[in-house]
Design an enzyme around this catalytic site. Structure first.
Site, PDB file in Angstrom:
ATOM      1  N   CYS A 191       2.631 -19.410  26.612  1.00 43.82           N
ATOM      2  CA  CYS A 191       2.812 -20.236  27.820  1.00 43.82           C
ATOM      3  C   CYS A 191       1.531 -20.363  28.634  1.00 43.82           C
ATOM      4  O   CYS A 191       1.575 -20.552  29.849  1.00 43.82           O
ATOM      5  CB  CYS A 191       3.940 -19.677  28.701  1.00 43.82           C
ATOM      6  SG  CYS A 191       5.535 -19.530  27.874  1.00 43.82           S
ATOM      7  N   ALA A 192       0.395 -20.235  27.967  1.00 46.23           N
ATOM      8  CA  ALA A 192      -0.900 -20.334  28.656  1.00 46.23           C
ATOM      9  C   ALA A 192      -1.799 -21.296  27.884  1.00 46.23           C
ATOM     10  O   ALA A 192      -2.791 -20.887  27.267  1.00 46.23           O
ATOM     11  CB  ALA A 192      -1.545 -18.958  28.775  1.00 46.23           C
TER      12      ALA A 192
END
Length: 380
Positions: free
Chosen positions: A335-336
């Protein structure tokens, strides 16, 4: 199973955490919704949890602690509740989608959003931050530690810069709370957002934010509060302004138990313990041919380590670790997305190992042994 995915959620909890949750199911009513003993017990339990969180983060007073379902909800409340169309918001390429996506939502509504870049080691470009956080900036919002590389960032410096330009400083402590001593006042944090299920050893579905006194925030949610029922608007006082509806009483009771465990051990002691485990892992994997490590290993960091093995897909390595050795890790983009673009791992992601207070040296050694065998083509 050897569980090395603590940056996602801590699986092993202090015994007091599930005990507190189970006990709460037996005697907690609905806080603020009556004067019976069950309702009063719930109110007392929530206030005790606020006291524990305020003590851990050195918040001004317990009433400045509002509970949420997780750090994502807390960050949305801070970003949407403190910014408006036309405002300038600055964040970083090191940040999680729990920051990036709310910022983009604000951009879609007319806010200006700027991203501080990272280099190939995941280090922030501080000169770019100096340039981007200009006069008139409303907010600098950022993580204290990368959930991909484990790099720890100088938030004191960032907060000082923000305040010198008249901006608010909002901290995402998802990867640092419980591992690093955090003092809101000393570090200049206006809003601290936290989650319960990682370094605080609490249950999933718990988190919150600590707001400095004097800072007013618009509620993102509104609804029942148990007080001021004839007020057509959400009451403006903390923590009620941010706590519409019934809170997760049993979960928050468990969160308090986790926070008090951290207070008893001390974040610095926990941080040293997990750093020792990470160092042990690093010594081992650096001897393996084909291992690629990501991040800055010359500066402060958490116990999160991301790597790849030769030209293998990260997901394939993570699957082999679990299927053949029973070792749980996390592969992918975590999620980055902007961090992986900076690291050059956008296509295959990385395999992430993350350790906790309850990880053992034997488990670390087993992970090194498994990677060694995978690198040499052996099977379990």
């Amino acid at each position: 199973m050897i569980y090395l995915d603590n940056a996602a959620t801590t699986l092993m909890k202090p015994p007091a955490v599930p005990e507190a949750v189970l006990s709460a199911f037996g005697h907690l009513g609905n806080a603020g919704r009556g004067v019976n003993s069950a309702a009063l017990d719930a109110s007392r339990s929530l206030f005790s949890a606020r006291e524990a969180v305020a003590e851990l983060f050195h918040a001004a007073r317990p009433q400045q602690v509002a509970f949420t379902l997780n750090v994502t909800q807390a960050l949305n409340m801070a970003i949407q509740g403190l910014c408006a169309p036309g405002d300038r918001i600055v964040t970083t390429a090191a940040d999680h989608n729990s920051v990036l996506r709310p910022c983009r939502m604000m951009r879609d509504q007319g806010a200006e959003v700027e991203i501080v870049p990272c280099d190939k080691q995941g280090c922030l470009d501080w000169q770019a931050m100096e340039n981007l956080v200009g006069d008139g900036t409303r907010m600098l919002v950022m993580t204290q530690a990368s959930n991909v590389t484990g790099n720890v960032y100088d938030i004191r410096r960032a907060a000082k810069l923000a305040h010198s330009r008249g901006a608010l400083f909002v901290l995402d402590s998802a990867q640092s709370a419980g591992h690093i001593e955090i003092n809101m006042e000393a570090l200049g944090i206006d809003v601290l957002c936290f989650t319960g299920h990682k370094g605080l050893y609490g249950p999933q579905g718990t988190g919150g934010l600590c707001l400095r006194p004097g800072l007013e925030i618009r509620p993102v949610l509104s609804g029942g509060t148990g007080v001021q029922s004839y007020n057509p608007h959400q009451p403006p006082e903390m923590p009620t302004v941010l706590e519409a509806g019934t809170l997760n009483g049993p979960g928050i009771a468990g969160l308090e138990a986790g926070v008090r465990f951290v207070l008893e051990k001390g974040p610095e002691t926990i941080g040293r313990r997990t750093a020792e485990l990470a160092d042990r892992f690093l010594v081992g994997v650096r001897k393996i041919s084909g291992i690629i490590l990501y991040g800055d290993f010359s500066s402060p960091r958490t116990s999160t380590i991301s790597l790849n093995l030769a030209d293998y897909d990260a997901a394939s390595v993570s699957d082999a670790l679990y299927e053949n050795y029973g070792i749980a890790t996390r592969a992918g983009a975590h999620c980055a997305p902007l961090m992986h673009e900076a690291l050059g791992t956008k296509e295959r992601g990385t395999v992430r190992f993350s350790f906790s207070w309850f990880t053992t040296e034997a488990e670390v050694d087993a992970a090194v042994k498994a990677l060694t065998e995978l690198a040499s083509g052996q099977s379990a």
